[in-house]
Design an enzyme around this catalytic site. Structure first.
Site, mmCIF file in Angstrom:
data_model
loop_
_atom_site.group_PDB
_atom_site.id
_atom_site.type_symbol
_atom_site.label_atom_id
_atom_site.label_comp_id
_atom_site.label_asym_id
_atom_site.label_seq_id
_atom_site.Cartn_x
_atom_site.Cartn_y
_atom_site.Cartn_z
ATOM 1 N N HIS A 96 -0.621 7.307 1.183
ATOM 2 C CA HIS A 96 0.334 7.722 0.147
ATOM 3 C C HIS A 96 1.247 8.855 0.621
ATOM 4 O O HIS A 96 1.633 9.724 -0.159
ATOM 5 C CB HIS A 96 -0.383 8.092 -1.154
ATOM 6 C CG HIS A 96 -1.224 6.974 -1.675
ATOM 7 N ND1 HIS A 96 -0.683 5.819 -2.200
ATOM 8 C CD2 HIS A 96 -2.572 6.801 -1.704
ATOM 9 C CE1 HIS A 96 -1.667 4.997 -2.529
ATOM 10 N NE2 HIS A 96 -2.813 5.563 -2.228
ATOM 11 N N SER A 119 -5.296 3.797 -6.418
ATOM 12 C CA SER A 119 -4.735 3.260 -5.183
ATOM 13 C C SER A 119 -5.201 1.824 -4.951
ATOM 14 O O SER A 119 -4.775 0.918 -5.660
ATOM 15 C CB SER A 119 -5.115 4.178 -4.014
ATOM 16 O OG SER A 119 -4.537 3.743 -2.811
#
Length: 316
Positions: free
Chosen positions: A201, A90
């Site tokens: 996310h 990420s």
């Protein structure tokens, strides 16, 4: 020995991360530079004396700066280290892209600071969070989440980290209800609510995604000089697709476990080196491929040991 570099993501932070590395002049200069660019006191944030690391807006530039600082020290002291590819979890993708010269450090850290600000706005708008699911029965969990969504519950899979861990996210009450159902149906060994202030996310961050769409149009990307695999597509980043992928990355699942498989299969790595706070990515990598040699550097002692092993030829 061929290395895949793993860059830590949000959630790996700890109080005092990187502080002892300030004894290195190069690392110290990078922290000062990033502080000036972001208009933040990153050393103060790293010390975390007032829980600054609990805030997305502070922790993201701090983690990327610490990770990049360690990487630059490695490039100075071990310029011939055989690095075959990179993956970041990420946020860690930004450290990887900066390290691979896909964008400059100054432009990259400005982008990270803006990303963090956009995400903080979404996190403050509505309470949501994440939970780790250990040893999941993946297909059954997917079916459960689909059923929960059909019943109006806002829960989603956020991260596919390894064969032994996924992360789910959602509105706090909906997520707790889903975790309870998983436990009742014995769909996982254990579930753990994570100490994060948002369901990253997932669609909870569509607002940040839209803001990043606009912000990314202003960024001057270059073709990565070292291969970086995308969490979102599990393919190599290329200059022409960076804007679109980094926008989507905010609100759809990551696939770190698949990324590690890709490093092994196509980059032909046999060793991972995790850079930044924590050892979580090393654990995921080992769960993906038990033949991998896993190493990590998060503090000065780790760094000095790694350098000594390399120079002495005793690298395990």
């Amino acid at each position: 020995m061929y290395y895949g570099i793993l860059f830590s993501g949000q959630g790996a932070q700890r109080s005092g991360m990187g502080v002892e590395l300030m004894a290195d002049s190069l690392f110290s200069r990078i922290v000062s530079w990033a502080s000036d660019v972001c208009e933040l006191d990153l050393l103060k944030i790293m010390k975390n004396e007032h829980n600054e690391l609990n805030k997305t807006v502070y922790v993201q530039p701090a983690i990327v700066t610490v990770s990049y600082g360690i990487y630059q020290m490695l490039k100075r002291d071990l310029p011939q280290l055989p690095i075959k590819g990179m993956v970041g979890l990420s946020l860690g993708e930004y450290a990887a892209l900066i390290a691979s010269n896909s964008l400059s450090f100054e432009e990259g850290i400005k982008l990270v600071a803006d990303r963090a600000r956009f995400m903080q706005q979404d996190a403050d708008r509505e309470i949501s969070t994440l939970a780790a699911v250990l040893d999941p029965q993946l297909q059954e969990i997917k079916e459960l989440i689909t059923a929960q969504q059909e019943n109006g519950q806002r829960v989603y899979i956020a991260n596919y980290n390894s064969p032994r861990q996924i992360v789910v996210g959602g509105a706090l009450t909906d997520l707790k209800a889903t975790l309870k159902k998983m436990e009742e149906d014995k769909l996982a060994k254990r579930t753990i609510l994570l100490k994060v202030n948002g369901a990253f996310h997932t669609p909870f961050f569509n607002g940040a995604r839209q803001q990043m769409h606009n912000r990314l149009q202003t960024v001057d990307f270059h073709e990565p000089q070292i291969e970086v695999i995308s969490n979102t597509t599990n393919s190599l980043f290329h200059c022409e697709d960076l804007q679109g992928i980094l926008e989507k990355q905010l609100a759809i699942p990551t696939h770190f476990g698949a990324n590690v498989k890709e490093l092994v299969k196509h980059a032909k790595i046999d060793t991972t080196l995790e850079i930044g706070p924590g050892k979580t990515l090393s654990r995921f990598a080992h769960q993906v491929d038990q033949q991998l040699n896993t190493q990590h550097i998060e503090n000065l002692a780790d760094y000095e040991t790694f350098i000594k092993e390399q120079k002495d030829g005793t690298d395990r």
